[in-house]
Design a protein around this motif. Sequence first.
Motif, PDB file in Angstrom:
ATOM      1  N   ASP A  15       1.014  -1.490   0.019  1.00 16.79           N
ATOM      2  CA  ASP A  15      -0.247  -0.200  -0.554  1.00 16.79           C
ATOM      3  C   ASP A  15       0.800   1.101  -0.172  1.00 16.79           C
ATOM      4  O   ASP A  15       0.794   2.394   0.595  1.00 16.79           O
ATOM      5  CB  ASP A  15      -1.078   0.054   1.033  1.00 16.79           C
ATOM      6  N   HIS A  17       0.733   3.001  -2.253  1.00 20.40           N
ATOM      7  CA  HIS A  17      -0.470   4.990  -3.567  1.00 20.40           C
ATOM      8  C   HIS A  17       0.468   5.939  -3.333  1.00 20.40           C
ATOM      9  O   HIS A  17      -0.160   7.128  -3.435  1.00 20.40           O
ATOM     10  CB  HIS A  17      -1.296   4.965  -2.016  1.00 20.40           C
ATOM     11  N   ASP A  57      -1.494  -2.076  -3.692  1.00 22.71           N
ATOM     12  CA  ASP A  57      -2.325  -0.393  -4.078  1.00 22.71           C
ATOM     13  C   ASP A  57      -0.844  -0.421  -4.361  1.00 22.71           C
ATOM     14  O   ASP A  57      -0.676   1.244  -3.284  1.00 22.71           O
ATOM     15  CB  ASP A  57      -2.785  -0.706  -2.688  1.00 22.71           C
TER      16      ASP A  57
END
Length: 255
Positions: A15, A17, A57
């Motif tokens: 993650d 992102h 992600d």
Amino acid sequence: MQKGQGVCRLLQVSDTHLCALPSAPTAEAPVDQRWQATQTRLMEWVDSADAIVHTGDVSDDGSAAACQRVAEGLQALNLPGQVLPGNHDEPDALLQTFAPGQPVSLARVLDLGAWQLIGLDSRQPGEVSGHLCQAELSALDEALANAGNAWVLLAIHHPPVSVNCAWLDAIGLDNAQALLDRLESNPRIAGVVSGHVHHAFETMHAGRPVLTAPAVSVQFLAGSDEFAIAPGPPAFRWLDLCPDGTIQTGIEEMN
Ligand SMILES: [Fe+2]
């Protein structure tokens, strides 16, 4: 950190992102700065590590530019590795930057000697929750059949268990039992690692550990029934995969 004899050490980041445009240090979520701090710490671990996995992600906006900046950091480690799509990722962008043949790639199986890491794609277009389609389950069964006597660690973005957060459980893996059936019936599956929940969670299913990793980007509050951000530095999980099929694991925070 020292590792035991015959142990395969896997680092799990999740993650990240990142967005197409790099974040400013003053941004509400300075994800590029957090990813940079993570890369620096990963470099300190690289001599004792055998492999790396990113459990999805990679990007926040699905952009190839974001994937590229994550890929540069991961490929620079010179470790074999695997990356999995998360609900924020776009397959074409991931494929551009983690193509087969790269040290870190979208390859289904990462052979680690006594262990194999088998990656699963739980992304379903346009949905936040995850799903394992029939083709993905068939590919899993084929990979398990080919794994021989190796211990298997399954890697998937969406966790197949409740993580004790109602809002996250509602956007988990919607056919988790299909994965848990394999775990229950195949004693060579020694554990499952996931991302998606942006904090470390650990439980057992059928005697095997089911683990999630903290995020590089922002952490979610553990045990919360509603969406809530928790303060906390970027972090990753390390896993020592032992020759007897057991796993030692812990969290490294970038304090
Ligand atoms: Fe995420």
